[in-house]
Structure formats: structure tokens, C-alpha cells
Motif scaffolding. Structure first.
Motif, short mmCIF file in Angstrom:
data_model
loop_
_atom_site.label_atom_id
_atom_site.label_comp_id
_atom_site.label_asym_id
_atom_site.label_seq_id
_atom_site.Cartn_x
_atom_site.Cartn_y
_atom_site.Cartn_z
N LYS A 12 -19.11 -9.44 36.04
CA LYS A 12 -19.41 -9.21 37.44
C LYS A 12 -20.92 -9.03 37.59
CE LYS A 12 -14.96 -7.13 38.48
NZ LYS A 12 -14.26 -5.89 38.85
N LEU A 13 -21.51 -9.83 38.45
CA LEU A 13 -22.95 -9.77 38.66
C LEU A 13 -23.39 -8.39 39.14
CD1 LEU A 13 -25.65 -11.24 38.60
CD2 LEU A 13 -25.14 -12.12 40.90
N ALA A 14 -22.59 -7.74 39.95
CA ALA A 14 -22.92 -6.39 40.44
C ALA A 14 -23.07 -5.41 39.28
CB ALA A 14 -21.86 -5.91 41.42
N ASP A 15 -22.25 -5.55 38.24
CA ASP A 15 -22.36 -4.67 37.07
C ASP A 15 -23.65 -4.95 36.31
OD1 ASP A 15 -19.89 -3.58 37.71
OD2 ASP A 15 -18.80 -4.77 36.23
N ALA A 16 -24.01 -6.22 36.18
CA ALA A 16 -25.27 -6.57 35.49
C ALA A 16 -26.46 -6.04 36.27
CB ALA A 16 -25.37 -8.08 35.33
N LYS A 17 -26.43 -6.16 37.59
CA LYS A 17 -27.52 -5.66 38.42
C LYS A 17 -27.68 -4.15 38.28
CE LYS A 17 -27.53 -9.13 42.07
NZ LYS A 17 -27.73 -9.28 43.51
#
Length: 117
Positions: A12-17
Motif C-alpha cells: 500500500k502506497l500510503a504505508d510506504a509514505k
């Protein structure tokens, strides 16, 4: 943390961010370290790049062989990113970032971070 669908990003991109914003970043491998060094970037710059990424920048997912003993599944994103203004710019070169999230979910692993070669 992990997308279980067969299509689209693994992570999930939100987790990476979020991990990038917290400075929970590890640049993995000689080439990635050289990429970051050549850009003269620190964790704040990496976080700025990740803030600019959106789902539409997703390119693909694949296994990345770091060594004979270590292979990681990672996501690749491509964005037109201007390192001078530190923001997306449609006139800038393609900028590639390849990453994974550690199995514990506590570390963003950067495998590649560079302009088009």
C-alpha cells in the motif's frame, strides 16, 4: 501493508509514505546507495519524493535479487520529478523508485531511486 490481489502494487502506497515521513528508511544495495548519494539526498528528500507519488505512478511489481541469498518482492513507480523543486513536473525526466516494506512493516526498503538511464 500488503495487497493480496494479483494485479497492482504489492504494498500500500500510503504505508510506504508513512514510513518515509517517519524516517524509517533503509537504502539497500550498492546501486541504490550510489543513486541517493549522487542526488545528495537525505531522508527528508526521500519523504518528499514519496509524498509526490500517487497510485497512477505505479509501473509494476517484481522480485528483486539483492544477492544470492536475498530476494525481495518490490513495487516500481515512475514519476516526472524535478529534483530542484522537489515536486512533480510533467516536463521533467522519468524518475524511478523501487521499494518494499519489511515483513515487520516497520521499515521502507529502497532498492532503486534514479532518473531514467
Amino acid at each position: 501493508m500488503v495487497n493480496n490481489s494479483k494485479n497492482g502494487p504489492i504494498y500500500k502506497l500510503a504505508d510506504a509514505k508513512k514510513l518515509a515521513q517517519l524516517g524509517k528508511v533503509s537504502v539497500v544495495g550498492k546501486y541504490a546507495r550510489n543513486d541517493i548519494s549522487d542526488l545528495n539526498w537525505d531522508d527528508t528528500d526521500i519523504a518528499t519524493l514519496f509524498d509526490a507519488l500517487e497510485n497512477r505512478h505505479y509501473k509494476n511489481s517484481h522480485s528483486y535479487k539483492l544477492s544470492d541469498a536475498h530476494t525481495n518482492d518490490c513495487d516500481a513507480y515512475v514519476i516526472h520529478f524535478d529534483y530542484k523543486t522537489m515536486q512533480e513536473n510533467k516536463y521533467s525526466q522519468d524518475f524511478y523508485v523501487k521499494f518494499a516494506i519489511s515483513p515487520s512493516g516497520t521499515l521502507l526498503l529502497i532498492f532503486s531511486c534514479h532518473y531514467s538511464r
